[in-house]
Write a protein that holds these residues in place. Structure first.
Motif, mmCIF file in Angstrom:
data_model
loop_
_atom_site.group_PDB
_atom_site.id
_atom_site.type_symbol
_atom_site.label_atom_id
_atom_site.label_comp_id
_atom_site.label_asym_id
_atom_site.label_seq_id
_atom_site.Cartn_x
_atom_site.Cartn_y
_atom_site.Cartn_z
ATOM 1 N N ASN A 89 -5.136 -10.222 -7.794
ATOM 2 C CA ASN A 89 -5.302 -9.057 -8.648
ATOM 3 C C ASN A 89 -6.764 -8.867 -9.022
ATOM 4 O O ASN A 89 -7.630 -9.684 -8.702
ATOM 5 C CB ASN A 89 -4.460 -9.216 -9.925
ATOM 6 C CG ASN A 89 -2.975 -9.259 -9.639
ATOM 7 O OD1 ASN A 89 -2.464 -8.497 -8.823
ATOM 8 N ND2 ASN A 89 -2.277 -10.179 -10.299
ATOM 9 N N SER A 126 -1.661 -12.074 -6.903
ATOM 10 C CA SER A 126 -0.841 -10.862 -6.932
ATOM 11 C C SER A 126 0.605 -11.218 -6.598
ATOM 12 O O SER A 126 0.899 -12.300 -6.086
ATOM 13 C CB SER A 126 -1.379 -9.825 -5.940
ATOM 14 O OG SER A 126 -1.118 -10.234 -4.610
ATOM 15 N N LYS A 179 -4.340 0.536 -10.416
ATOM 16 C CA LYS A 179 -2.976 0.011 -10.400
ATOM 17 C C LYS A 179 -2.073 1.029 -11.075
ATOM 18 O O LYS A 179 -2.051 1.141 -12.307
ATOM 19 C CB LYS A 179 -2.899 -1.339 -11.118
ATOM 20 C CG LYS A 179 -1.554 -2.037 -10.957
ATOM 21 C CD LYS A 179 -1.583 -3.432 -11.552
ATOM 22 C CE LYS A 179 -0.284 -4.189 -11.278
ATOM 23 N NZ LYS A 179 -0.318 -5.562 -11.828
ATOM 24 N N TYR A 239 0.267 -4.402 -7.378
ATOM 25 C CA TYR A 239 -1.040 -5.020 -7.130
ATOM 26 C C TYR A 239 -2.135 -4.003 -7.430
ATOM 27 O O TYR A 239 -1.894 -2.796 -7.524
ATOM 28 C CB TYR A 239 -1.151 -5.524 -5.688
ATOM 29 C CG TYR A 239 -1.318 -4.444 -4.635
ATOM 30 C CD1 TYR A 239 -2.577 -4.174 -4.089
ATOM 31 C CD2 TYR A 239 -0.230 -3.702 -4.183
ATOM 32 C CE1 TYR A 239 -2.746 -3.193 -3.125
ATOM 33 C CE2 TYR A 239 -0.389 -2.731 -3.215
ATOM 34 C CZ TYR A 239 -1.649 -2.473 -2.696
ATOM 35 O OH TYR A 239 -1.804 -1.502 -1.744
ATOM 36 N N ASP A 240 -3.366 -4.505 -7.564
ATOM 37 C CA ASP A 240 -4.528 -3.655 -7.837
ATOM 38 C C ASP A 240 -5.161 -3.216 -6.516
ATOM 39 O O ASP A 240 -5.666 -4.051 -5.752
ATOM 40 C CB ASP A 240 -5.562 -4.420 -8.673
ATOM 41 C CG ASP A 240 -5.083 -4.717 -10.081
ATOM 42 O OD1 ASP A 240 -4.783 -3.748 -10.800
ATOM 43 O OD2 ASP A 240 -5.009 -5.904 -10.450
#
Length: 417
Positions: free
Chosen positions: A77, A83, A395, A401-402
């Motif tokens: 992340n 993540s 996000k 997840y980013d």
């Protein structure tokens, strides 16, 4: 009974606690040197690549055993916690594979093997998601040798970056501030105050990065960041440098040379510049480049030399002085610590480094707090030329997840008030 309840709670919470841990890079043992990420335009230790571009990692093992090494790739992340994606969602193919491409050194005093890993390859076909990644290198006994971070971005958001003098008059001569404008023509951002995160990196050094600033206001489809103090960095000074592409003759920054078991390069003694006027001296912002004359392939024909650093400075009782640069990912460890020589009244250090052009600086580390002061020896000057990179993460509500949706870059050579 209470003990059983406690054990049950610990057993229940332990996976969550482990998952939420922030990952850190692991530095290599002394026999692994010159860890380098390469791309079409840069060489260094912090690759920021567009999704789909080739990731190329190289390093040397200073043994004559032709060791086997294996690589593992993990997705993280924005805050470098793991993540929730499973490996098949961000990686097509397999990892935990042996690095197949390596060569032995040729015509060098120091014997080493040079390893090269390119992704995608026949085992790892593609990395599918943008965001933060960590690549870890293991030996044949499943022991972690080292790990390095890298980022993959999607070119969705336009990121405008400009560098200003600090708006705080107390440090206006010592700091630089970064302004940002994020344009989102290609994507509809929901609640950007909560879903957008930013990371500002000075000279590829993640140790001093400023993270997670919120946009101050919006103008149409643009997010505006114009902070007074929150986005300000210490400006530092231009890096010292040396080049020893010819190990047999003194070159830039090298005073004299001796040949023992290996070549020894003795650099000119550096002095503190904190209280001296700023002098412009072009550098590569802490980076390094492997170079060697009369060679066809510097990867295996460039030799290793013993570099003798020295700093003329009075002894500091409560702080240590370290050599700092991208040659080891700005790591602070025993290998970078200088020792004070009371006879010469200098701080001294010998390091084994591959031939090339190197930027370096001296920094202090407080022995009690561990606080790093990059300007203690070199000083901080607003005129210093620095490179700034801005990463934009997104996000969406309910996302797992980013995503890294934008990337911008600027140099303070164009700094304005």
């Amino acid at each position: 009974m209470k003990k059983n309840i406690f054990n049950l709670l610990l057993f229940t919470l332990l996976p969550t606690l482990l998952i939420s841990q922030v990952v850190k890079e692991v530095n290599p043992p002394d026999f692994i040197k010159t860890i380098t990420f390469k791309s079409n335009t840069t060489q260094g230790q912090l690759p920021i690549l567009k999704l789909g571009e080739t990731l190329e990692l190289e390093f040397d093992a200073l043994t004559n055993n032709e060791e086997d090494f294996y690589y593992v790739i993990e997705h993280y992340n924005f805050d470098w916690t793991p993540s929730s994606l499973v490996k098949s969602e961000y990686l097509k193919g397999l990892d935990n594979q042996r690095i197949l491409t390596y060569e032995n050194s040729f015509n060098t005093y120091q014997i080493y093997s040079h390893y090269n890993l390119s992704i995608p390859n026949t085992q790892t076909l593609a990395l599918l998601k943008s965001g933060n990644y960590m690549i870890s290198i293991y030996d044949d006994y499943d022991e972690l040798m080292f790990s390095r971070k890298f980022m993959l971005y999607e070119d969705i958001a336009n990121v405008g970056v400009s560098v200003k003098r600090s708006r705080d008059v107390k440090v206006i001569a010592e700091k630089q501030s970064v302004d940002m404008v994020i344009s989102t023509d290609g994507i509809n951002l929901n609640n950007p105050l909560e879903t957008i995160k930013t990371l500002i990196i000075q000279n590829n050094n993640l140790n001093t990065a400023i993270s997670n600033l919120k946009p101050q206001y919006t103008l149409g489809n643009e997010l505006i960041y114009r902070y007074d103090t929150e986005s300000a960095f210490w400006a530092g000074n231009e890096y010292w440098n040396y080049e020893n592409k010819d190990v047999r003759a003194a070159n830039v920054g090298v005073q004299f040379i001796k040949l023992k078991d290996l070549y020894h390069n003795y650099l000119y003694t550096n002095v503190s510049r904190k209280d001296r006027p700023y002098t412009y001296n072009p550098d590569i912002n802490g980076n390094f480049l492997v170079t060697a004359i009369d060679t066809d392939n510097v990867d295996v024909e460039a030799d290793y030399t013993m570099i003798h650093f020295s700093l003329l400075h009075e002894e500091i009782k409560d702080k240590d002085i370290h050599i700092y640069g991208n040659f080891n990912g700005f790591a602070i460890d025993p290998l970078t610590k200088l020792e004070y020589n009371s006879e010469s009244q200098r701080y001294e250090k010998i390091m084994l480094l591959k031939q090339g052009f190197y930027n370096y600086k001296y920094i202090t580390v407080d022995r009690k707090t561990g606080i790093i002061d990059e300007g203690a020896i070199s000083g901080n000057f607003w005129e210093t030329e620095n490179n700034y990179k801005v990463l934009v993460y997104y996000k969406d509500l309910g996302a797992r997840y980013d995503r890294l949706i934008g990337y911008g870059e600027a140099s303070s050579v164009n700094i304005t008030n």
